[in-house]
Design a protein around this motif. Structure first.
Motif, PDB file in Angstrom:
ATOM      1  N   ILE A   1      18.029 -69.248 -37.584  1.00  0.00           N
ATOM      2  CA  ILE A   1      18.702 -68.731 -38.781  1.00  0.00           C
ATOM      3  C   ILE A   1      20.161 -68.432 -38.448  1.00  0.00           C
ATOM      4  CG2 ILE A   1      18.827 -66.790 -40.390  1.00  0.00           C
ATOM      5  CD1 ILE A   1      16.554 -68.673 -41.014  1.00  0.00           C
ATOM      6  N   GLN A   2      21.072 -68.901 -39.306  1.00  0.00           N
ATOM      7  CA  GLN A   2      22.507 -68.673 -39.083  1.00  0.00           C
ATOM      8  C   GLN A   2      23.125 -67.716 -40.094  1.00  0.00           C
ATOM      9  OE1 GLN A   2      22.055 -72.650 -39.683  1.00  0.00           O
ATOM     10  NE2 GLN A   2      23.179 -73.359 -37.903  1.00  0.00           N
ATOM     11  N   LYS A   3      22.397 -67.420 -41.176  1.00  0.00           N
ATOM     12  CA  LYS A   3      22.971 -66.577 -42.231  1.00  0.00           C
ATOM     13  C   LYS A   3      21.831 -65.836 -42.931  1.00  0.00           C
ATOM     14  CE  LYS A   3      26.095 -65.643 -45.616  1.00  0.00           C
ATOM     15  NZ  LYS A   3      26.318 -66.672 -46.635  1.00  0.00           N
ATOM     16  N   VAL A   4      22.089 -64.579 -43.300  1.00  0.00           N
ATOM     17  CA  VAL A   4      21.149 -63.783 -44.086  1.00  0.00           C
ATOM     18  C   VAL A   4      21.934 -63.157 -45.235  1.00  0.00           C
ATOM     19  CG1 VAL A   4      19.553 -61.828 -44.109  1.00  0.00           C
ATOM     20  CG2 VAL A   4      19.702 -63.282 -42.071  1.00  0.00           C
ATOM     21  N   THR A   5      21.441 -63.326 -46.453  1.00  0.00           N
ATOM     22  CA  THR A   5      22.036 -62.680 -47.630  1.00  0.00           C
ATOM     23  C   THR A   5      21.064 -61.621 -48.121  1.00  0.00           C
ATOM     24  OG1 THR A   5      23.224 -64.686 -48.296  1.00  0.00           O
ATOM     25  CG2 THR A   5      22.890 -63.000 -49.975  1.00  0.00           C
ATOM     26  N   ILE A   6      21.566 -60.397 -48.271  1.00  0.00           N
ATOM     27  CA  ILE A   6      20.706 -59.289 -48.674  1.00  0.00           C
ATOM     28  C   ILE A   6      21.375 -58.511 -49.798  1.00  0.00           C
ATOM     29  CG2 ILE A   6      21.648 -57.650 -46.976  1.00  0.00           C
ATOM     30  CD1 ILE A   6      18.751 -56.707 -46.524  1.00  0.00           C
ATOM     31  N   TYR A   7      20.587 -58.057 -50.765  1.00  0.00           N
ATOM     32  CA  TYR A   7      21.087 -57.308 -51.919  1.00  0.00           C
ATOM     33  C   TYR A   7      20.715 -55.840 -51.729  1.00  0.00           C
ATOM     34  CZ  TYR A   7      21.971 -61.828 -54.033  1.00  0.00           C
ATOM     35  OH  TYR A   7      22.456 -63.101 -54.287  1.00  0.00           O
ATOM     36  N   ASN A   8      21.701 -54.967 -51.719  1.00  0.00           N
ATOM     37  CA  ASN A   8      21.521 -53.581 -51.299  1.00  0.00           C
ATOM     38  C   ASN A   8      21.775 -52.620 -52.452  1.00  0.00           C
ATOM     39  OD1 ASN A   8      21.234 -51.244 -49.824  1.00  0.00           O
ATOM     40  ND2 ASN A   8      23.237 -51.390 -48.819  1.00  0.00           N
ATOM     41  N   THR A   9      20.697 -51.920 -52.859  1.00  0.00           N
ATOM     42  CA  THR A   9      20.833 -50.820 -53.812  1.00  0.00           C
ATOM     43  C   THR A   9      21.050 -49.510 -53.068  1.00  0.00           C
ATOM     44  OG1 THR A   9      19.441 -51.941 -55.447  1.00  0.00           O
ATOM     45  CG2 THR A   9      19.696 -49.563 -55.682  1.00  0.00           C
ATOM     46  N   SER A  10      20.224 -49.261 -52.066  1.00  0.00           N
ATOM     47  CA  SER A  10      20.418 -48.073 -51.223  1.00  0.00           C
ATOM     48  C   SER A  10      19.644 -48.254 -49.927  1.00  0.00           C
ATOM     49  CB  SER A  10      19.935 -46.805 -51.936  1.00  0.00           C
ATOM     50  OG  SER A  10      18.529 -46.850 -52.140  1.00  0.00           O
ATOM     51  N   CYS A  11      20.153 -47.647 -48.859  1.00  0.00           N
ATOM     52  CA  CYS A  11      19.460 -47.681 -47.570  1.00  0.00           C
ATOM     53  C   CYS A  11      19.785 -46.402 -46.817  1.00  0.00           C
ATOM     54  CB  CYS A  11      19.855 -48.913 -46.753  1.00  0.00           C
ATOM     55  SG  CYS A  11      21.567 -48.927 -46.205  1.00  0.00           S
ATOM     56  N   GLY A  12      19.028 -46.149 -45.740  1.00  0.00           N
ATOM     57  CA  GLY A  12      19.220 -44.943 -44.945  1.00  0.00           C
ATOM     58  C   GLY A  12      20.402 -45.064 -43.998  1.00  0.00           C
TER      59      GLY A  12
END
Length: 437
Positions: free
Chosen positions: A201-212
């Motif tokens: 894997i060369q790329k990760v796209t993630i959608y962030n509403t909230s995280c710790g």
């Protein structure tokens, strides 16, 4: 001369059939092309916008609908596809307003294509399709309610204006749909990212509403490294999203924090950037079992199935309640990081008879039009289900078959095959990301 009664009946029947036929033809023409035509709109001397857009979700004024992003779709006739969220029970005619190359606007009615998988929620992922005017050469577009007075428009840039084939910056990209609820499973995230890098894997796209707070540091580390693209997803500012998938059970405005919307946006966002996309969740790893890397797996599968654009992978549960008795990877450093240590969970639930395993997807994004979570809704190519002995999902989570004892589970140490390379990489990220401070 008086017309016989039988002839009158025959003439009336013919006339009725003609009327029915004309009504049927008219209805089906409207059904096939309800709004897919150009409507000349007024040309204004408004300059094309050159401002940066800082948000991800934009309300359509005077409606209950939202737009996210716009993409040019080259696969049939040229049109602009605007990814949006609409209220299914409050639809009204919508217009596409293009900002043309010569500082003029062009207007056409939007074709509203609501995705069929909405699981009963009032708001649904929707494609707003805008047929382009070749003379316009638009760079930006917006969506408006047709009757709305003009002014105060916010235009979206049209992405994917250049079609590229065969020479992509990335071979494999992972689309992770949502982070929400102050998710702070930092250790599992680090382990998963490092496994994926080894797999190719060369790329990760993630959608962030909230995280710790710890996971936020890890996201920053991988973003700086160049592996991760974090897309802000402030859905809670606009809707009351559901924490579950079933409206009858979980209630709310929108399915699972808008998971379907983000997955579809991720497909178009990476359409000409990545050869393949993996559509799966944060706590899942799509793992080849007969090939060392994803490149070998997909090279083999694509050669055997040249018409396939969607590869379906079975989900297999590794209960987080069952641990390796020898505690081989119960490492002191890893205990300091919040989250699940996936290398400790080597027991896999067996397949259940007459129960359909959930699935996730590896896709060629240029062959997919719309996707759901476990299957594709619209595509151009064929679909192939990968045998689980060739590739399956390692999913560490709460058990589905909690009544089973450890002896009834299957031992699967596939992740341990990478230990020599994996453990130092995980330790390096823990130290450099600042997750311990």
């Amino acid at each position: 001369m008086q017309i016989p009664m039988a002839v009158k009946h025959w003439l009336l029947a013919v006339l009725a059939l003609l009327v029915i036929g004309l009504v049927w033809l008219s209805y089906n023409q409207r059904k096939l092309r309800p709004v897919h035509f150009l409507v000349p709109g007024p040309k204004h001397s408004l300059p094309c916008p050159n401002y940066p857009l800082e948000e991800t979700i934009y309300p359509i004024k005077d409606t209950n609908h939202f737009i996210l992003s716009a993409y040019e779709d080259h696969r049939e006739k040229r049109l602009t596809r605007v990814i949006g969220i609409v209220h299914r029970h409050n639809l009204e005619p919508l217009s596409c307003i293009f900002c043309c190359e010569k500082s003029s606007n062009f207007q056409t009615r939007a074709l509203i294509d609501i995705h069929t998988d909405h699981f009963g929620f009032p708001f649904a992922t929707t494609d707003l399709l805008c047929e382009e005017n070749p003379e316009c050469n638009a760079s930006h577009v917006t969506i408006e309610r047709e009757e709305r007075k003009r002014g105060g428009r916010l235009f979206l840039p049209i992405r994917n204006r250049e079609k590229t084939e065969g020479d992509f910056p990335y071979e494999f990209t992972v689309c992770i749909s949502n982070l929400f609820g102050d998710y702070n499973n930092a250790l599992q995230f680090i382990q998963t990212m490092e496994v994926y890098k080894i797999l190719g894997i060369q790329k990760v796209t993630i959608y962030n509403t909230s995280c710790g707070p710890q996971l936020d540091k890890v996201l920053h580390y991988y973003s700086e490294e160049g592996l991760l693209e974090v897309v802000p997803w402030p859905i809670t500012q606009f809707l009351n999203p559901s924490r579950g998938w079933n409206f009858a059970e979980h209630k709310g405005d929108l399915h699972y924090y808008g998971q379907l919307t983000t997955l579809n946006d991720c497909i178009y966002r990476n359409m000409y950037k990545s050869k393949y996309l993996l559509l799966n969740d944060m706590d899942e790893i799509i793992m080849p079992y007969k090939h060392g890397r994803l490149h070998e797996l997909m090279g083999n599968l694509s050669a055997q199935n040249p018409k396939v654009g969607v590869f379906v992978v079975e989900n297999h549960i590794f209960p987080k309640t069952m641990f390796d008795d020898n505690k081989r990877f119960d490492l002191p450093l890893w205990r300091e990081v919040p989250g699940i240590n996936i290398l400790e969970h080597i027991y896999r639930e067996p397949d259940r008879k007459n129960v359909f395993n959930p699935t996730k997807l590896i896709i060629n994004p240029r062959q997919v039009v719309q996707t759901s979570v476990h299957s594709v809704l619209k595509s151009y190519g064929e679909t192939f289900r990968i045998p689980p002995d060739v590739c399956r999902i390692i999913h560490v989570r709460v058990p589905l078959q909690g009544h089973l004892t450890k002896e009834q589970l299957l031992v699967d140490t596939t992740l341990w095959d990478f230990q020599q390379e994996l453990v130092p990489k995980i330790n390096n990220v823990i130290h450099k990301s600042g997750v311990l401070t």
